[in-house]
Structures are given as structure tokens and as C-alpha cells.
Design a protein around this motif. Structure first.
Motif, PDB file in Angstrom:
ATOM      1  N   ASP A  68       0.821  -1.215   0.000  1.00 28.48           N
ATOM      2  CA  ASP A  68       0.000   0.000   0.000  1.00 28.48           C
ATOM      3  C   ASP A  68       0.854   1.264   0.000  1.00 28.48           C
ATOM      4  O   ASP A  68       0.368   2.348  -0.367  1.00 28.48           O
ATOM      5  N   ALA A  69       2.119   1.176   0.384  1.00 30.72           N
ATOM      6  CA  ALA A  69       3.010   2.335   0.422  1.00 30.72           C
ATOM      7  C   ALA A  69       3.711   2.576  -0.913  1.00 30.72           C
ATOM      8  O   ALA A  69       4.472   3.540  -1.047  1.00 30.72           O
ATOM      9  N   LEU A  70       3.456   1.752  -1.908  1.00 33.71           N
ATOM     10  CA  LEU A  70       4.105   1.876  -3.211  1.00 33.71           C
ATOM     11  C   LEU A  70       3.559   3.078  -3.980  1.00 33.71           C
ATOM     12  O   LEU A  70       2.349   3.252  -4.090  1.00 33.71           O
ATOM     13  N   SER A  71       4.469   3.901  -4.477  1.00 40.54           N
ATOM     14  CA  SER A  71       4.071   4.974  -5.393  1.00 40.54           C
ATOM     15  C   SER A  71       5.113   5.061  -6.506  1.00 40.54           C
ATOM     16  O   SER A  71       6.308   4.891  -6.278  1.00 40.54           O
ATOM     17  N   ILE A  72       4.618   5.300  -7.705  1.00 37.70           N
ATOM     18  CA  ILE A  72       5.475   5.393  -8.878  1.00 37.70           C
ATOM     19  C   ILE A  72       5.188   6.723  -9.558  1.00 37.70           C
ATOM     20  O   ILE A  72       4.037   7.024  -9.867  1.00 37.70           O
ATOM     21  N   THR A  73       6.243   7.508  -9.740  1.00 39.35           N
ATOM     22  CA  THR A  73       6.084   8.787 -10.433  1.00 39.35           C
ATOM     23  C   THR A  73       6.921   8.764 -11.702  1.00 39.35           C
ATOM     24  O   THR A  73       7.991   8.176 -11.742  1.00 39.35           O
ATOM     25  N   GLN A  74       6.393   9.409 -12.727  1.00 40.24           N
ATOM     26  CA  GLN A  74       7.088   9.457 -14.008  1.00 40.24           C
ATOM     27  C   GLN A  74       7.596  10.863 -14.257  1.00 40.24           C
ATOM     28  O   GLN A  74       6.918  11.850 -13.980  1.00 40.24           O
ATOM     29  N   ASP A  75       8.802  10.946 -14.777  1.00 37.70           N
ATOM     30  CA  ASP A  75       9.425  12.219 -15.113  1.00 37.70           C
ATOM     31  C   ASP A  75      10.113  12.046 -16.463  1.00 37.70           C
ATOM     32  O   ASP A  75      10.952  11.169 -16.620  1.00 37.70           O
ATOM     33  N   ASP A  76       9.720  12.843 -17.433  1.00 34.41           N
ATOM     34  CA  ASP A  76      10.337  12.762 -18.754  1.00 34.41           C
ATOM     35  C   ASP A  76      11.448  13.776 -18.860  1.00 34.41           C
ATOM     36  O   ASP A  76      11.215  14.979 -18.841  1.00 34.41           O
TER      37      ASP A  76
END
Length: 86
Positions: A22-30
Motif C-alpha cells: 500500500d506504500a508503493l508509489s510510482i512517479t514518471q518524469d520525462d
């Protein structure tokens, strides 16, 4: 040929490795040359995600890079794991 949803792929590979998914977060940066995905997990799960001598992280990077859609102008995929120590 359809383009792979890299974020969903990362999520499906990483979630079974975690004690606290539940603590997983994925952010994308180009950036200029890369599609960069930053994975944040609970500090207690960082070691499980990196693995001994980085073997698990290296395997994850290999799978994610291999799944990207290959075109002549396609950006490379970079997977970063936020280890909360720095």
C-alpha cells in the motif's frame, strides 16, 4: 504493435516483493533522453526491492528496459528506486 504500459508493468513486478504494497508509489518524469520512473516504497521494503548486491533491482531494470517500445526516436526507460537514506 501496442506500446507497453510501463508503470503498470513496474507495479505488477514490484508489488509481490513488498511487505507493505500500500506504500508503493510510482512517479514518471520525462527528461531529455529518458522516461524516468521513480519507485517509492516503505523504508522497510527498500532492501527487498534492491536485493543483495543490487541483483533484484538490476533484474527489474532489465525487464522494464526490454519491454519498452523500440522505435528509432524512442526514449530509453530509466528505473530509479528511492532508498530514503540520502
Amino acid at each position: 504493435m501496442t506500446e507497453t504500459d510501463i508503470e503498470a508493468l513496474i507495479r505488477s513486478l514490484v508489488t509481490p516483493l513488498l511487505n507493505r504494497p500500500d506504500a508503493l508509489s510510482i512517479t514518471q518524469d520525462d527528461s531529455g533522453r529518458y522516461h524516468q520512473y521513480i519507485v517509492d516504497v516503505d523504508p522497510g521494503d527498500v532492501g527487498r526491492l534492491i536485493g543483495r548486491q543490487g541483483h533484484v533491482a538490476a533484474a527489474l531494470r532489465t525487464v522494464v528496459e526490454g519491454a519498452r517500445f523500440r522505435r528509432s526516436n524512442s526514449k530509453k526507460v530509466r528505473l530509479l528506486i528511492n532508498d530514503h537514506r540520502h
